[in-house]
Design a protein around this motif. Structure first.
Motif, PDB file in Angstrom:
ATOM      1  N   ALA A  17       4.991  -0.766  -0.711  1.00  0.00           N
ATOM      2  CA  ALA A  17       4.756  -2.071  -0.088  1.00  0.00           C
ATOM      3  C   ALA A  17       3.794  -2.846  -0.995  1.00  0.00           C
ATOM      4  O   ALA A  17       3.382  -2.354  -2.045  1.00  0.00           O
ATOM      5  N   TYR A  18       3.442  -4.042  -0.562  1.00  0.00           N
ATOM      6  CA  TYR A  18       2.415  -4.837  -1.231  1.00  0.00           C
ATOM      7  C   TYR A  18       1.195  -4.881  -0.326  1.00  0.00           C
ATOM      8  O   TYR A  18       1.312  -5.171   0.863  1.00  0.00           O
ATOM      9  N   HIS A  19       0.027  -4.614  -0.902  1.00  0.00           N
ATOM     10  CA  HIS A  19      -1.213  -4.663  -0.135  1.00  0.00           C
ATOM     11  C   HIS A  19      -1.593  -6.124   0.073  1.00  0.00           C
ATOM     12  O   HIS A  19      -1.619  -6.909  -0.882  1.00  0.00           O
ATOM     13  N   LEU A  20      -1.882  -6.502   1.303  1.00  0.00           N
ATOM     14  CA  LEU A  20      -2.157  -7.912   1.593  1.00  0.00           C
ATOM     15  C   LEU A  20      -3.480  -8.400   1.020  1.00  0.00           C
ATOM     16  O   LEU A  20      -3.620  -9.569   0.697  1.00  0.00           O
ATOM     17  N   ALA A  56       0.950  -3.404  -5.683  1.00  0.00           N
ATOM     18  CA  ALA A  56       1.935  -2.471  -5.156  1.00  0.00           C
ATOM     19  C   ALA A  56       1.180  -1.219  -4.700  1.00  0.00           C
ATOM     20  O   ALA A  56       0.288  -0.740  -5.403  1.00  0.00           O
ATOM     21  N   VAL A  57       1.514  -0.734  -3.521  1.00  0.00           N
ATOM     22  CA  VAL A  57       0.880   0.469  -2.980  1.00  0.00           C
ATOM     23  C   VAL A  57       1.956   1.429  -2.495  1.00  0.00           C
ATOM     24  O   VAL A  57       3.092   1.029  -2.238  1.00  0.00           O
ATOM     25  N   PHE A  58       1.569   2.695  -2.374  1.00  0.00           N
ATOM     26  CA  PHE A  58       2.493   3.757  -2.024  1.00  0.00           C
ATOM     27  C   PHE A  58       1.926   4.560  -0.871  1.00  0.00           C
ATOM     28  O   PHE A  58       0.743   4.891  -0.865  1.00  0.00           O
ATOM     29  N   LEU A  59       2.778   4.860   0.107  1.00  0.00           N
ATOM     30  CA  LEU A  59       2.339   5.562   1.305  1.00  0.00           C
ATOM     31  C   LEU A  59       2.118   7.035   1.005  1.00  0.00           C
ATOM     32  O   LEU A  59       2.987   7.699   0.454  1.00  0.00           O
ATOM     33  N   ARG A  60       0.930   7.523   1.368  1.00  0.00           N
ATOM     34  CA  ARG A  60       0.584   8.930   1.156  1.00  0.00           C
ATOM     35  C   ARG A  60       0.912   9.745   2.397  1.00  0.00           C
ATOM     36  O   ARG A  60       1.178   9.185   3.458  1.00  0.00           O
ATOM     37  N   SER A  95      -2.010   4.140  -1.332  1.00  0.00           N
ATOM     38  CA  SER A  95      -2.634   4.373  -2.631  1.00  0.00           C
ATOM     39  C   SER A  95      -1.981   3.477  -3.670  1.00  0.00           C
ATOM     40  O   SER A  95      -0.780   3.219  -3.607  1.00  0.00           O
ATOM     41  N   LYS A  96      -2.768   3.047  -4.649  1.00  0.00           N
ATOM     42  CA  LYS A  96      -2.218   2.287  -5.768  1.00  0.00           C
ATOM     43  C   LYS A  96      -1.600   3.204  -6.819  1.00  0.00           C
ATOM     44  O   LYS A  96      -0.934   2.744  -7.729  1.00  0.00           O
TER      45      LYS A  96
END
Length: 97
Positions: free
Chosen positions: A8-11, A16-20, A26-27
């Protein structure tokens, strides 16, 4: 089904971030939870959508990955580029670090 991660994109900063696995973001793509079933993918997407509702991230979706040396690597060029950061100035963003 191939291996997938959720991104997703962090607001706050637009990165761009990734779900842990612990359901935080996390970036670093290396920290992303990798799933290999449709049910697990749906569960991660649901978690991501909950963070959209809470105004943490935007545009949650799953990405196909391959595992290279234990690290997920997106199979599409667009997603690889998102992992690296902005491409217009290599002295800024993740490339400069």
């Amino acid at each position: 089904m191939s291996a997938k991660i959720v991104t997703a994109y962090h607001l706050r900063d637009g990165d761009a971030v990734f779900l842990r696995e612990d359901t935080s973001w996390s970036k670093d793509v290396a920290e992303a939870a990798v799933v290999e079933t449709a049910e697990a993918e749906a569960a991660l997407l649901e978690t991501g959508q909950a963070d959209v509702t809470r105004n943490i991230v935007l545009d949650v979706y799953a990405v196909d990955v391959e595992i290279v040396d234990g690290t997920p690597k997106p199979t599409k060029f667009r997603e690889l580029l998102r992992c690296l950061g902005p491409s217009n100035r290599t002295d800024l963003g993740k490339q400069a670090a």
